[in-house]
Design a protein around this motif. Sequence first.
Motif, PDB file in Angstrom:
ATOM      1  N   MET A 110       0.840  -1.201   0.000  1.00 47.10           N
ATOM      2  CA  MET A 110       0.000   0.000   0.000  1.00 47.10           C
ATOM      3  C   MET A 110       0.871   1.246   0.000  1.00 47.10           C
ATOM      4  SD  MET A 110      -3.037   0.924   2.660  1.00 47.10           S
ATOM      5  CE  MET A 110      -2.899   2.571   3.309  1.00 47.10           C
ATOM      6  N   SER A 111       0.478   2.222  -0.789  1.00 51.84           N
ATOM      7  CA  SER A 111       1.279   3.440  -0.904  1.00 51.84           C
ATOM      8  C   SER A 111       1.097   4.322   0.332  1.00 51.84           C
ATOM      9  CB  SER A 111       0.817   4.226  -2.126  1.00 51.84           C
ATOM     10  OG  SER A 111      -0.495   4.683  -1.899  1.00 51.84           O
ATOM     11  N   GLU A 112       2.123   5.078   0.622  1.00 54.45           N
ATOM     12  CA  GLU A 112       2.039   6.045   1.722  1.00 54.45           C
ATOM     13  C   GLU A 112       1.531   7.382   1.182  1.00 54.45           C
ATOM     14  OE1 GLU A 112       2.449   5.715   5.054  1.00 54.45           O
ATOM     15  OE2 GLU A 112       2.414   3.616   4.451  1.00 54.45           O
ATOM     16  N   ALA A 113       0.798   8.091   2.021  1.00 55.65           N
ATOM     17  CA  ALA A 113       0.362   9.429   1.615  1.00 55.65           C
ATOM     18  C   ALA A 113       1.577  10.353   1.532  1.00 55.65           C
ATOM     19  CB  ALA A 113      -0.634   9.979   2.627  1.00 55.65           C
ATOM     20  N   VAL A 114       1.475  11.341   0.679  1.00 53.55           N
ATOM     21  CA  VAL A 114       2.560  12.320   0.556  1.00 53.55           C
ATOM     22  C   VAL A 114       1.994  13.723   0.773  1.00 53.55           C
ATOM     23  CG1 VAL A 114       3.941  10.923  -1.013  1.00 53.55           C
ATOM     24  CG2 VAL A 114       2.220  12.472  -1.953  1.00 53.55           C
ATOM     25  N   ASP A 127      -5.912  15.706   4.270  1.00 46.11           N
ATOM     26  CA  ASP A 127      -5.191  15.956   3.024  1.00 46.11           C
ATOM     27  C   ASP A 127      -5.586  17.283   2.380  1.00 46.11           C
ATOM     28  OD1 ASP A 127      -4.511  13.381   3.677  1.00 46.11           O
ATOM     29  OD2 ASP A 127      -4.578  12.653   1.612  1.00 46.11           O
TER      30      ASP A 127
END
Lengths: 107, 1004, 189
Positions: C1-5, C105
């Motif tokens: 799973m990708s991390e938020a940026v 976000d």
Amino acid sequence: MLILRCPYCGVDAEETDLAPGGEAHLTRHGPGSDDAEFRDYLFQRRNPRGVHFERWRHAFGCGKWFHAARCTQTLEVFGTYSAQCSEPPEEIMTAIRTRRPDWEMPA
Amino acid sequence: MSSRLATGGRRIDRSKRLSFSFNGTKLTGFEGDTLASALLANGQDLVGRSFKYHRPRGIVAAGAEEPNALVALGQGDRMEPNQRATITELFDGLSARSQNHWPSLQFDIGAINARLSRFLPAGFYYKTFMQPRAAWKHLFEPVIRKSAGLGPAPTQGDPDRYEYFYAHTDVLVAGGGIAGLAAARAAAEAGARVLLVEQDSRFGGRSATDGVVIDGTDAEAWVAEQVAALSAMPNVDLRLRTMAAGVYDHGYVTLYERAGDRDPGAAPVRHRLWRVRAGRTVTATGAIERPISFAGNDRPGVMLASAVRDYIDLYAVSPGDRTVVVTATDDGYRTALAVRDAGLDVPAVLDTRPDPKGPLVDAVRARGIRVEAGRGIAKVRGTRRVTGVDICAQAGEGAVIEHVPCECVAMAGGWSPVVHLWSHCGGKLLWDETAHHFRPDPDRPPTGADGQGFAVTAGTASGPMDTGAALADAVEAGHRAAKALGHDKGAPRIPQADGTADGPPAAVWMMPHGAGPELRGKAFLDFQNDVKVSDVQLAAQEGYQSVEHTKRYTTLGMATDQGKLSNINGLAILSDSLGAPIPEVGTTTFRPPYTPISLGAVAGEARGSLFKPVRRTPIHDWHADAGAVWEPVGDWRRPYCYPKDEESHRDAVNREITATRSGVGLLDASTLGKIIVSGPDAAAFLDLTYTNMMSSLKVGRCRYGLMCTENGFLFDDGVVVRLSEDSFLCHTTSGGSDRVHAWMEEWLQTEWWDLKVWTSNVTEQFGQIAIVGPKARSVLERLGGMDLSAEALPFMAMAEGTLGGIGVRIFRISFSGELSYEIAVPAGRARALWDMLLAEGAADGITPYGTEALHVMRAEKGYIMIGDETDGTVIPQDLNLGWAVSKKKSDFIGKRAMERSALTDPDRKQLVGLETEDPALVLPDGAHAVSGQTNRFGQQETLGHVTSTYWSPTLNRSIAMALVSGGSRRMGETLDFSLEDGRIAKARVVDPVFLDKDGERQNV
Amino acid sequence: MSEAVTALAGATYEGAVTVADGGLTGMVQLRADLADAAVATAVKAATGADLPDRRRISAAKEQRLLWMSPDELLILTDHGAAPDLVKRLSTELTGQHALVLDLSDARSRIRLSGQGVREVLAKGAPVDLAPGRFEPGEVRRTRIGQIAAAFWLLSETEAEVICFRSVAPFLFDWLSTAARPGSLPGHFR
């Protein structure tokens, strides 16, 4: 450039933080109104030289609409007050009459 | 000629030599010099040519009021025209050029205008260049612009940095002379926050030069003591090189700080514009000396008497070996003494008063200086500079009594308070019959938000010109300002000044009093604009009565100095000509800024990449890396298309469309507005704000909605999603989210405040990605995590879940007519999802597309775009969107307006499709359909106009939409559209849905 | 799973004042009548913190509660903690007229540090930023240049600014320009 105190967050906000909203205390005329009423609601605005009631929004601040009573000639501010009312509250009327004894609320 | 004296110079440091250039010639000066003092020290007393007659002009003043010594400073991208040499501090490497002459300062062709001066009277432009009209633009104006005027504008971008600074203070003191310092000290000691600004590079004003003694110490020491005491106070900020530029409503004052002028190129800030809110503003702006109107008073070498002693005392500059003082005041005698003290000659003091007396007069006489009472100057001799004066009786007509050779003439016409700041925001003035000047009327100050006066004058700016009275006034002003704001620690002590007050000045508006036309035509009132006594008299003769009209007719008091020297003298002449007293004639309006400020300071930080905010989507960097061509949409930047290699924009758009319609495309739709509307009354509220019935929308479903103004005009559209029984997600147009959110809040806060509704603008919380085309579903299914079958997620439905491990909300909505999913994803993961979709879709040739492909595809489907098909006068019914206007609802915003006859007129313009006869011809945007008739103005009668027009790669022909009068009745008609070159293009009126009228492509 | 940026990808500018990406931040918005005692009780139960007074910040554990308007609170917490906080708040506010949203976000946080943070802010905000007039514990919603923003001081040498995500790079550049060496006027002391 005006400063008005936002009655909601208490900030003395300068004009660049505010957005003007025109004449205050208009009565909305919707379906069922006659043409003259509807025309006046949409287009007829007071432009007095002197005491005036206006709507302002603390656009860059708390986002709240509020009312202001001020003199369009001297820019004296008699007070700001809640947007949730259909006419100026008594303390605002008193403040105006103190400073402008000859003034009468237009019909 | 002027020169540097061997000794003295209060401000200069002879150990620090600075080199500079003037008109290319290398010269030297000292640290502490102004450009003006350094030029005079080098014998350069001719510094420019005048505006209209190109007369040689020299330095008149030593401060901000200088009208003549305007130079172009710097070179290339740092060249600044019209800089006053008198307030330009010298620095090493400074380069200056004189202005308004050709080919050279010494020899100027334009000087022919001086010989023609009798043909160039007041109002000359208005009288001469009226006919023929066309000649003004093509002949007169270019010629006049070349020969008249100030310096040239720089042609390159300014490389320096400018900025704003917001400051709040109790008391702002404008002016750091002895009055300003005394006022600041009184206010600060009372406990007020104090900001004191001084436009000069030193505090103290002219007190030291004028030999003022306060509390037994000389002014320089007293000033140093005050500055030290104030600097030590934590509630005080003292700032040099900072001018109070303008005073505005509610105590708003702008300050202009010349922070980096001495170090151009290296200074981190060139100019700083302070935007100050002050409880009280104390204007301690001092006074300016008035020149005297006599023939030839504009010759280089004729200076203000105060400037003569400034140059001697501050800079050790001799304005000439022999100085004739011509005075209407005692103050002129100070100059005679200063000149003599410097070892220079004063051949005569010409006092216009019949019987001058007093300590200063006695002192001058005691030095053996010749004093001539009741005398004036008939005429100044000399062309490029003064060579002498002809003396006459002030009471007479100018018969020459004697010729006196001299190099300098010092004029002392009396002092006028600087009332600009007081007047900017409505402070009123009084005419002082004794001092012959306007001074602030303390009973009529500018008033603030509380209705009280917010400006207070201090010192000579109030009127009194003697030091003792001015100091007392200043202390009282500072104390009063602080006290008005609730700061008071008792009456402050008033410093005592030595000496006695000067005697009253004489009112000398014309010299000699009975000067004839010959002399009046050479007596200048306004040096900068070449306005003479005769010009103002002519204006009065021609019927000008208002001072404001006379100003514009004659140009008296215009341009960069705004009449700082000419104002009172000009008014006096006008009032004399009109036979009306001066206070009745009044003054022109004093407008900010006090002296010109740089445009850079006005712009502040907002330049280059910081000029205007740019909004970036969470996928912005990918677009940039992919070589996107950008399109501004509101403040957003959106990709217009992604050209590959040498591909044209049009080819790129066509490729993106074809790839999407035949396979799968990807669009960054993050800019779409997203507003949550929630609460028990949310459905009722949306029924009022949308034309549609939103309360009937089922949870988990989407509905296309329209918003109108109270006028009935369509202003935004978008898909509304019901997230739960009492919560909706309203999509708005890109760039419409702030407006729509504000609109909703306005109605909730100011009209329907009884409704229980909360709104939240969540636009930026989510990135939104549209995956579009017949292969869209298979790409998403391969990514995995959600059932996106037609049964699980039908058209106009919404699902929440995880896609490739990322939490998303998916809306099955379409703006292209294709199978399409819009995926909302938290912005921090939007790029990751975009990358995943690209990778997963690679096998299907997934193609990112931009806004132009989006536009073409929606137009192929006949979908409207707010701002293309709408222009603020279009109602939903015009766009065949009457189905989205509820007939069941008793009220919604715009409903009443739609009942008006104009909005139900069957001849209103209605939306139609257009197919050009030549399928290759794409109609121009906005092209008008013409009937072939003309209207009553003889113009072509139009039936409507093109609102959207594109090449459709899908249909392999051009398509367009138009708003055409009675459009729905015209199906099949052929209309004529006028093209820019005058040709007519024929196009057939068709259904605006060009592609897939039954919607089969998206129904899969 | 990708991390938020974050929108600023960890950017830092070192000038007269250091301007830095404030990193991932949990931000939970509550819209409710803050004068309602039941709302205060629910917020206290969910966060452990009292409601802040007008224009003030209250805190409990890693959470800071920012008063945004009479009916809006923004709660800052760890980025990963926001979803749970939304759940706790929603549970505690059951039956109340309230809206709770995870807006972690939607906004970006920028940190300013060094002597002169007041002056950097005062270049863009029409606010009295003098010591004694604006102090740690207060939050101010206003504009910085042309950008709507809110900011607060953590100390004399540290401030935080939040703005909408899409304009964070623009505001970062603006603040970096305002913070360049030698450009502070030295007005506050």
